[in-house]
Write a protein that holds these residues in place. Structure first.
Motif, short mmCIF file in Angstrom:
data_model
loop_
_atom_site.label_atom_id
_atom_site.label_comp_id
_atom_site.label_asym_id
_atom_site.label_seq_id
_atom_site.Cartn_x
_atom_site.Cartn_y
_atom_site.Cartn_z
N LEU A 138 0.84 -1.19 0.00
CA LEU A 138 0.00 0.00 0.00
C LEU A 138 0.88 1.25 0.00
CD1 LEU A 138 -2.62 1.63 0.32
CD2 LEU A 138 -2.51 1.16 2.79
N ALA A 139 1.94 1.23 0.81
CA ALA A 139 2.85 2.39 0.86
C ALA A 139 3.49 2.65 -0.49
CB ALA A 139 3.93 2.17 1.93
N ASP A 140 3.93 1.58 -1.18
CA ASP A 140 4.53 1.74 -2.51
C ASP A 140 3.56 2.41 -3.47
OD1 ASP A 140 6.84 0.40 -1.70
OD2 ASP A 140 6.09 -1.56 -2.35
N ALA A 141 2.34 1.89 -3.54
CA ALA A 141 1.35 2.39 -4.48
C ALA A 141 0.92 3.81 -4.14
CB ALA A 141 0.14 1.46 -4.53
N ALA A 142 0.70 4.08 -2.84
CA ALA A 142 0.24 5.41 -2.44
C ALA A 142 1.31 6.46 -2.71
CB ALA A 142 -0.12 5.40 -0.95
N ARG A 143 2.56 6.13 -2.42
CA ARG A 143 3.63 7.09 -2.68
C ARG A 143 3.81 7.32 -4.17
NH1 ARG A 143 7.26 3.96 1.68
NH2 ARG A 143 6.65 5.11 3.57
N ALA A 144 3.69 6.27 -4.97
CA ALA A 144 3.79 6.43 -6.42
C ALA A 144 2.67 7.32 -6.94
CB ALA A 144 3.75 5.06 -7.09
N MET A 145 1.46 7.09 -6.45
CA MET A 145 0.31 7.93 -6.85
C MET A 145 0.59 9.40 -6.55
SD MET A 145 -3.55 7.86 -5.23
CE MET A 145 -2.93 8.30 -3.58
N ALA A 146 1.06 9.67 -5.34
CA ALA A 146 1.32 11.06 -4.94
C ALA A 146 2.44 11.67 -5.76
CB ALA A 146 1.66 11.10 -3.45
N HIS A 147 3.51 10.91 -5.98
CA HIS A 147 4.64 11.43 -6.74
C HIS A 147 4.25 11.69 -8.19
CE1 HIS A 147 8.80 12.18 -7.84
NE2 HIS A 147 8.66 11.34 -8.85
N GLY A 148 3.52 10.74 -8.77
CA GLY A 148 3.09 10.93 -10.16
C GLY A 148 2.21 12.16 -10.32
N ARG A 203 -1.36 13.64 -2.16
CA ARG A 203 -0.17 13.52 -1.32
C ARG A 203 -0.57 13.42 0.16
NH1 ARG A 203 5.26 14.46 -0.90
NH2 ARG A 203 5.95 15.42 1.04
N GLY A 204 -1.56 14.24 0.56
CA GLY A 204 -2.01 14.19 1.94
C GLY A 204 -2.58 12.83 2.30
N MET A 205 -3.34 12.24 1.39
CA MET A 205 -3.86 10.89 1.64
C MET A 205 -2.73 9.87 1.73
SD MET A 205 -7.34 10.61 -0.67
CE MET A 205 -7.76 9.04 0.12
N ALA A 206 -1.76 10.00 0.81
CA ALA A 206 -0.66 9.04 0.78
C ALA A 206 0.17 9.09 2.06
CB ALA A 206 0.22 9.32 -0.43
#
Length: 583
Positions: free
Chosen positions: A78-88, A106-109
């Motif tokens: 989950l951390a991998d996907a959430a951080r990727a979403m925020a960075h993208g 980013r706040g959600m991630a």
């Protein structure tokens, strides 16, 4: 088609949500563009939100693809996907609305990735939505009610009062956002005059609708509709009545009228939506320390309005409306390293403005659009007449960005050079989209910037289009390409096992040489490429490549290969230490 609902918020749910949000914004993009009034009536909020989410989707898909290519059976966390979403979303954020959405994600991630848990439950989603709304509000220099910030806060408030799993929390957030969206015309006079809701808030409702579908398998009906039910502009006694904007109404005309306003009507002074506002929108990514960004906020706030600075951990996305675009960029240079700088002149037709009619600019007959990996090559391609899209390491452009570049080229015929094998499908999607807009596009499948250089060298706009494309394709195909880089970790390759720190020589995309010394490895790569013959060697040096490497390789060509010429370029921050082309 209904999606299989997700019980918890895990990596798969992040992926599903991003994909559904992109689909939903794709359907609603034109509608959202049409009701875009605030802070500037430039008619591109839906497009900006779409491009922002498209970048998030690409980043999440890259994480899943990376795990699929690895040796382990497990997928991303989950951390991998959430951080990727925020960075993208951060690196692809467009416009005021896209930048705020990036901060919401980013706040959600930050909450979802906080404890490295495999998934999050309803309580975790509630906390994520609250932190998202609060962090987005903090990122805006002068928050204004009746905007996407209001809608985000209402969604978080509604989620706070919800009990149960992620599906129930998501639905409560959606309903809270929808109610707040309907009230936005009563909070911003410019929306009331146009009889529309806030465009950014409308986009957020669509994104939250996709979140509901992720956890329930059903999309809320109102999100799919082709038109929006919004409060009417004026009702007797100050009571706002319900009005319906149908798909056949001229929303752009209403937006234009609202943006100009009538005598005695005034919008909020923090970000006026009239024609007297700042002339330019300036956006850039910025590598800088937190303390420097604090000073940057103060300086940009004094220069203009609609200031939004989002990000953290050394990477920021800066958005501001100013009259002095140069000063805004200089402020970024003082704070750190700005790049991907985009400057839009609101009055020059660079955006989908809805103001007074201007005579259309004559289209060129033909143009070349190219993706380039560094600032140095971008300058080289631009000097040769190409419209460029900068692709920094780890930040490939999305199809929407390529479509915008094709539009910016403003030509009837466009030759598209992706210059990267990984961008083949992205470029094909962009070409197809541009064709639907009446532009004739030819995609040449260049896999490296040196192949693009060879194609551009034989480009002749005066020739027939088909002949020009054949000539450029032949030149690119006759150019072998290689790159020399440093391994980041141990891995299996076509040439054996490499260790972190080894120098790798890749020929035509495959690792062919593993060495310890840059000069020796580069020389071996060059010799292997020239063994099959060649007339021209192109060397493109990255920022981290020593100057001596070019002299060493030029000497090697002079001594060992007769009648072979060498040309050297500086590529800038292109990722690879060295790019080599042999024609």
């Amino acid at each position: 088609m209904a999606q299989v609902p997700q019980t918890f918020f895990d990596a798969v749910a992040v992926r599903t949500w991003c994909g559904l949000a992109l689909e939903t914004l794709g359907r609603a993009r034109e509608e959202i563009d049409a009701i875009n009034v605030y802070p500037v009536a430039d008619g591109d909020t839906g497009t900006n939100l779409y491009l922002t989410v498209e970048s998030a989707v690409a980043a999440v898909e890259a994480v899943f693809a990376g795990h699929a290519a690895g040796s382990g059976p497990e997928g991303p966390t989950l951390a991998d996907a959430a951080r990727a979403m925020a960075h993208g979303a951060l690196i692809g954020a467009r416009g005021n609305s896209g930048t705020i959405l990036a901060q919401l994600l980013r706040g959600m991630a930050q909450v979802l990735a906080d404890d490295e848990a495999a998934d999050a439950d309803g309580q975790g989603l509630r906390l994520a939505l609250r932190h998202a709304a609060d962090s987005a509000r903090q990122a805006v220099a002068h928050p204004v009610e009746g905007t996407v910030l209001t809608v985000a806060s209402a969604a978080a408030d509604a989620a706070d009062g919800a009990e149960g799993d992620c599906g129930k929390v998501a639905r409560a957030a959606y309903e809270g956002a929808r109610t707040a969206l309907a009230a936005t015309p009563g909070q911003l006079p410019v929306l009331e005059r146009a009889g529309v809701v806030d465009a950014g808030g409308r986009g957020l409702v669509a994104v939250l609708g996709a979140l509901v579908e992720t956890f329930t398998g059903e999309m809320p009906r109102a999100v799919v509709a082709g038109a929006v039910s919004v409060p009417g502009a004026r009702a007797s006694g100050g009571v706002v009545s319900s009005a319906y904007i149908g798909p056949d109404e001229d929303l752009h005309a209403r937006v234009e009228s609202a943006a100009v306003g009538g005598p005695g009507e005034c919008a909020d002074s923090t970000a006026a939506a009239d024609q007297d506002g700042p002339a330019f929108e300036v956006i850039y990514l910025l590598e800088a320390e937190d303390a420097a960004v604090g000073r940057l906020r103060e300086r940009l706030d004094a220069l203009g309005d609609s200031l939004v600075v989002v990000g953290g951990d050394g990477l920021w996305n800066v958005h501001v409306h100013v009259d002095d675009a140069g000063a805004a960029v200089e402020a970024g240079i003082e704070a750190g390293r700005p790049y991907r700088i985009r400057i839009t002149h609101f009055g020059a037709g660079d955006v989908h403005t809805t103001g007074a009619e201007r005579p259309p600019r004559e289209r060129a007959q033909r143009a070349v659009v190219a993706v380039v990996p560094g600032e140095g090559l971008a300058g080289l391609y631009t000097e040769a007449g190409a419209t460029t899209v900068l692709a920094r390491p780890g930040e490939p452009p999305a199809s929407g960005e390529l479509v915008q570049a094709v539009r910016r080229a403003h030509a009837r015929e466009v030759v598209l050079l992706p210059n990267d094998a990984e961008l083949r499908h992205t470029a094909a999607a962009a070409a197809e989209q541009a064709r639907t807009e009446g532009i004739r596009v030819a995609l040449i499948p260049t896999r490296s910037a040196v192949q693009g250089i060879a194609a551009l060298a034989v480009h002749e706009p005066e020739r027939r289009f088909d002949e020009d494309v054949v000539s450029m394709t032949s030149a690119a195909g006759a150019t072998r390409y290689a790159e020399v880089t440093v391994a980041e970790r141990q891995s299996w390759t076509m040439a054996g096992i490499c260790q972190a720190g080894d120098v790798l020589g890749l020929i035509d995309g495959d690792v062919a040489v593993i060495g310890a010394d840059l000069a020796a490895t580069a020389e071996t790569v060059l010799d292997r490429m020239l063994a099959a013959g060649g007339e021209m060697v192109t060397l493109v040096l990255g920022d981290d490549a020593p100057e001596a490497i070019a002299e060493h390789l030029e000497g090697r060509v002079r001594e060992g290969y007769l009648a072979v010429d060498t040309v050297v370029y500086r590529g800038g921050r292109q990722g690879a230490l060295l790019l080599i082309g042999v024609e």
